[in-house]
Scaffold this active site. Structure first.
Site, short mmCIF file in Angstrom:
data_model
loop_
_atom_site.label_atom_id
_atom_site.label_comp_id
_atom_site.label_asym_id
_atom_site.label_seq_id
_atom_site.Cartn_x
_atom_site.Cartn_y
_atom_site.Cartn_z
N CYS A 55 0.86 -1.18 0.00
CA CYS A 55 0.00 0.00 0.00
C CYS A 55 0.90 1.23 0.00
O CYS A 55 2.10 1.12 0.16
CB CYS A 55 -0.84 0.05 1.27
SG CYS A 55 -1.86 -1.42 1.48
N ARG A 103 1.62 1.53 -6.01
CA ARG A 103 1.78 0.60 -4.89
C ARG A 103 0.48 -0.14 -4.57
O ARG A 103 0.48 -1.09 -3.77
CB ARG A 103 2.23 1.36 -3.65
CG ARG A 103 3.54 2.07 -3.81
CD ARG A 103 3.92 2.77 -2.54
NE ARG A 103 4.15 1.84 -1.46
CZ ARG A 103 5.28 1.19 -1.26
NH1 ARG A 103 6.29 1.38 -2.06
NH2 ARG A 103 5.42 0.35 -0.27
N TRP A 123 -3.62 -1.80 -1.48
CA TRP A 123 -3.53 -3.08 -2.20
C TRP A 123 -3.95 -4.11 -1.17
O TRP A 123 -3.19 -4.45 -0.27
CB TRP A 123 -2.10 -3.30 -2.69
CG TRP A 123 -1.83 -4.68 -3.19
CD1 TRP A 123 -1.12 -5.66 -2.55
CD2 TRP A 123 -2.22 -5.25 -4.44
NE1 TRP A 123 -1.07 -6.79 -3.32
CE2 TRP A 123 -1.73 -6.57 -4.48
CE3 TRP A 123 -2.96 -4.76 -5.52
CZ2 TRP A 123 -1.94 -7.42 -5.56
CZ3 TRP A 123 -3.17 -5.62 -6.60
CH2 TRP A 123 -2.66 -6.91 -6.62
N ASN A 174 0.88 0.56 6.10
CA ASN A 174 1.38 -0.30 5.03
C ASN A 174 2.12 -1.43 5.70
O ASN A 174 3.06 -1.19 6.46
CB ASN A 174 2.31 0.49 4.10
CG ASN A 174 3.05 -0.42 3.14
OD1 ASN A 174 2.52 -1.44 2.72
ND2 ASN A 174 4.26 -0.05 2.78
N GLY A 175 1.71 -2.68 5.42
CA GLY A 175 2.37 -3.82 6.05
C GLY A 175 1.35 -4.85 6.46
O GLY A 175 0.20 -4.81 6.01
N GLU A 197 10.37 -20.59 -18.91
CA GLU A 197 10.01 -19.25 -18.45
C GLU A 197 10.94 -18.20 -19.07
O GLU A 197 10.49 -17.13 -19.49
CB GLU A 197 10.07 -19.22 -16.91
CG GLU A 197 9.82 -17.88 -16.25
CD GLU A 197 8.47 -17.25 -16.58
OE1 GLU A 197 7.62 -17.89 -17.21
OE2 GLU A 197 8.30 -16.07 -16.21
N LYS A 214 9.56 -15.19 -21.38
CA LYS A 214 9.84 -13.77 -21.07
C LYS A 214 10.43 -13.09 -22.30
O LYS A 214 10.03 -12.00 -22.67
CB LYS A 214 10.84 -13.65 -19.94
CG LYS A 214 10.55 -13.52 -18.52
CD LYS A 214 9.39 -12.87 -17.93
CE LYS A 214 8.04 -13.40 -18.29
NZ LYS A 214 7.23 -13.91 -17.22
N GLU A 219 7.83 -12.74 -25.30
CA GLU A 219 6.66 -11.85 -25.13
C GLU A 219 7.04 -10.38 -25.12
O GLU A 219 6.23 -9.54 -25.51
CB GLU A 219 5.82 -12.23 -23.91
CG GLU A 219 6.44 -11.91 -22.58
CD GLU A 219 5.54 -12.28 -21.40
OE1 GLU A 219 4.33 -12.11 -21.49
OE2 GLU A 219 6.09 -12.73 -20.37
N HIS A 233 17.37 -35.13 -29.94
CA HIS A 233 16.22 -35.75 -30.61
C HIS A 233 15.57 -34.81 -31.61
O HIS A 233 14.45 -35.05 -32.05
CB HIS A 233 15.21 -36.23 -29.56
CG HIS A 233 15.77 -37.24 -28.62
ND1 HIS A 233 16.07 -38.54 -29.01
CD2 HIS A 233 16.15 -37.14 -27.33
CE1 HIS A 233 16.58 -39.19 -27.98
NE2 HIS A 233 16.65 -38.36 -26.95
N LYS A 288 -2.58 -7.75 -19.25
CA LYS A 288 -2.10 -8.26 -17.96
C LYS A 288 -2.96 -9.40 -17.45
O LYS A 288 -2.48 -10.36 -16.88
CB LYS A 288 -2.07 -7.11 -16.96
CG LYS A 288 -1.49 -7.47 -15.60
CD LYS A 288 0.00 -7.73 -15.69
CE LYS A 288 0.57 -8.33 -14.42
NZ LYS A 288 1.78 -9.13 -14.67
C1 F6R Z 1 3.69 -13.99 -18.85
C2 F6R Z 1 2.43 -13.80 -18.14
C3 F6R Z 1 1.28 -14.66 -18.48
C4 F6R Z 1 0.46 -14.99 -17.23
C5 F6R Z 1 -0.81 -15.76 -17.61
C6 F6R Z 1 -1.59 -16.20 -16.40
O1 F6R Z 1 4.69 -13.14 -18.37
O2 F6R Z 1 2.33 -12.94 -17.28
O3 F6R Z 1 1.69 -15.81 -19.13
O4 F6R Z 1 1.24 -15.76 -16.37
O5 F6R Z 1 -1.61 -14.95 -18.42
O6 F6R Z 1 -2.00 -15.10 -15.65
P1 F6R Z 1 -2.46 -15.28 -14.17
O7 F6R Z 1 -1.29 -15.74 -13.37
O8 F6R Z 1 -2.92 -13.90 -13.75
O9 F6R Z 1 -3.56 -16.28 -14.14
#
Ligand code: F6R
Length: 609
Positions: A2, A27, A74, A98-99, A482, A486, A489, A505, A604
């Site tokens: 927060c 935050r 948050w 905050n905490g 992963e 990263k 994307e 293979h 997101k």
């Molecule tokens: C990649 C990324 C996505 C999410 C996926 C699931 O960096 O952020 O692959 O991991 O869309 O999202 P959540 O975890 O919010 O269900």
């Protein structure tokens, strides 16, 4: 996570609090509020939603006062509603926090027995009641705060005002950020410097256990026993514009660097390290329940699915319970057989991913118990689950998940230990050892982040390539996946993660000078095999970046670039290996001039199937 703010001075506090809260909105942004003195009384205005909603809700009201505090939330304890929004009040005492107050349930129970009435579901409200009851014993606000803090366990940055002493703000800090701004005849209290950077650049940073008494005349610092402290004033060189992302160029970079804090917050209050036990009550679980599960399904999408893959190694390795891992968008269409006595763990940062929710609902329809590992309090996944393990990563704004991922790994580690202890396959001494390693993790992650400049150099060598290969084995194979995700994307470079043993293979046909290969090489029983895989790449002209630990010096002879990381145990190495994956992808994307925080075609939270 927060944001808190406090102002005292000659100007009207209200617009200053609102504009400072806007700068702290990164935050947390699910609810907000302010409290300020007007005509000798404390007025409060709060609302669910963003700061702009709070701003519109007070528009046209003639609100003025020389002193006030504010908060952007948050949610961690309690849904993001107006009642749970800060500030909180008990009698004439008003607090922003905050905490996390770890022992709030027991404090709340005892305060209720003594006749206190609570209005919110938050942990913070206990602080107001405790301080208010100390004031009633005849203590002044500073003494009452000190006395109340003796009963509180956890992390906090608090700003406190009281109708009994309308000329001051008391601010205290333990394990949550707090800074004091020193202006000309005006003073600020905040979670972060950006909050007041357009008013002053002179700051004092209190240490843990320190109290600041802020009046219109100045700031006095004491320790918890009331002894006066001399503090140094720092002059900040940042410009207010830079500070909008906490001084970072992108949210993603800020979030990468927040990982030591996010991990520490995800651990805090969840384990009793000296007893080798997990605080199961936190997740509405008990040992009998955990003993009963014959099988576990781990279901998630994207990065969270990679966490699930690591989770399988953790749960099967530590607790010896068979696990199946499913991509959420595939789960219900494969008509899964979900036997009785099984647990379905869904992993989701947002708690709103449509495919994950659909899988969760299918599991519940078939009668399984669902545990959600989730970062957003009050999200659909957390509301619909039977039990929730909240990761306390704080708001993740960059589209590419970083700190939420490593916090998910930490949550899975803690759950695996809980399962193993409940099933009697891990004794207390072994668990203590695993916890000790966990407690040292934030520091090791911090060290790994110290390699940022070196990784930037590597990025400069490779940012023009069209393809990239990531290789790993065992528990670190998902980290190769992963790393590749990263990179693709945010930089739009085609990248693939592969189990190193599978190279021969097929994918080895791709190797040449134009396809760099990043290899993850932990110091474990597969070390020699990874070395052979690297040789295979090298002998076909491939350029190798090896990511390894401090002891594996032989690696530098065979790799073109070697990244040496701090060592941890087998189960926690994936967390440390994730750091260079994040940093390399980030720097390559920046060099390619990509929109790092909002990559094309992505969102997101994916709320459609
Ligand atoms: C990649 C990324 C996505 C999410 C996926 C699931 O960096 O952020 O692959 O991991 O869309 O999202 P959540 O975890 O919010 O269900």
């Amino acid at each position: 996570m927060c944001g808190i703010i406090g102002y005292i001075g000659r100007r009207n506090a209200v617009p200053i609090l609102i504009s400072s809260l806007k700068r702290l909105e990164y935050r947390g942004y699910d609810s907000a509020g302010i409290a300020f003195f007007m005509n000798g009384r404390i007025e409060m205005r709060r609302c669910a939603g963003k700061i702009k909603d709070l701003e519109s809700s007070i528009k046209g009201q003639r609100l003025r006062g020389p002193l006030g505090i504010g908060h952007t939330r948050w949610a961690t304890h309690g849904r993001p509603t107006e009642e749970n929004a800060h500030p909180h009040r008990a009698g004439g005492v008003v607090v922003v926090h905050n905490g996390i107050i770890e022992n709030y349930l027991e404090l709340k129970e005892s305060l209720i027995k003594r006749g206190h009435r609570f209005r919110s579901e938050t942990d913070t409200e206990v602080a107001c009641h405790l301080i208010s009851s100390c004031l009633q014993k005849g203590l002044n606000l500073e003494e009452a705060t000190r006395e109340a803090l003796r009963h509180i366990r956890g992390a906090y940055a608090l700003a406190i005002i009281s109708e009994s002493e309308p000329d001051k703000i008391i601010a205290v800090k333990k394990d949550s950020p707090l800074v004091i701004g020193l202006g000309r005849d005006e003073f600020f209290v905040a979670s972060d410097i950006p909050a007041f950077l357009n008013h002053t650049r002179d700051v004092v940073i209190p240490d843990n256990g320190e109290i600041a008494v802020v009046t219109g005349q100045g700031v006095r610092f004491t320790d918890m026993d009331g002894r006066p402290l001399k503090k140094k004033t720092l002059r900040i060189t940042w410009s207010p514009r830079m500070a909008e992302k906490g001084g970072y160029r992108h949210f993603m970079l800020k979030e990468i660097f927040e990982q030591p804090r996010a991990i520490a917050d995800t651990i805090r209050g969840r384990v009793f390290p000296e007893k080798g036990e997990v605080n199961l009550k936190e997740f509405s679980l008990d040992s009998r329940m955990l003993r009963g599960f014959k099988k576990i399904f781990l279901v998630a999408c994207g990065t969270s699915w990679h966490a699930a893959l690591v989770g399988k190694y953790m749960i099967e390795g530590m607790a010896r319970v068979p696990c199946e891992v499913d991509i959420a968008s595939e789960f219900r269409y494969r008509r899964p057989i979900i036997p009785e006595d099984c647990l379905v763990i869904v992993i989701t940062q947002s708690g709103e991913t449509a495919d994950t929710l659909a899988a969760q609902r299918e599991a519940r329809r078939q009668g399984a118990m669902v545990l959600s590992i989730c970062n957003v309090v009050g999200s659909t996944s957390s509301r619909e689950a039977d039990a929730v393990f909240y990761t306390h990563s704080g708001p993740e704004i960059g589209v590419a998940s970083t700190k939420a991922f490593t916090s998910q790994l930490v949550a899975l580690y803690i759950l695996s230990i809980a399962l193993a202890r409940a099933r009697g396959v891990l004794d207390a001494a072994e668990a203590v050892e695993l916890f000790n390693e966990l407690l040292s993790l934030p520091e090791k992650v911090e060290k790994a982040l110290g390699l940022n400049d070196y990784i930037k150099k590597i990025a400069r060598r490779f940012y023009k390539v069209r393809d990239f290969l990531y290789l790993g084995r065992g528990i670190n194979y998902p980290i190769a996946l992963e790393g590749a995700l990263k990179l693709k994307e945010i930089s739009y470079i085609h990248a693939e993660g592969y189990p190193a043993g599978e190279m021969k293979h097929g994918p080895i046909a791709l190797i040449d000078d134009n396809v760099p290969v990043l290899t993850i090489v932990p110091n474990d029983e597969l070390y020699e095999k990874m070395l052979s895989n690297i040789e295979e790449v090298r002998s076909r002209g491939g350029r190798v970046i090896a990511v390894t630990t401090g002891d594996n010096k032989r690696i530098s002879d065979v790799a073109s670039w070697t990244i040496f990381l701090p060592e941890s145990n087998y189960y926690l190495m994936p967390v440390i290996f994730s750091i260079p994956m994040h940093l390399l992808a980030y720097h390559i994307a920046v060099l390619r001039k990509c929109n790092v925080d909002q990559p094309r075609n992505l969102a997101k939270s994916v709320t459609v199937e």
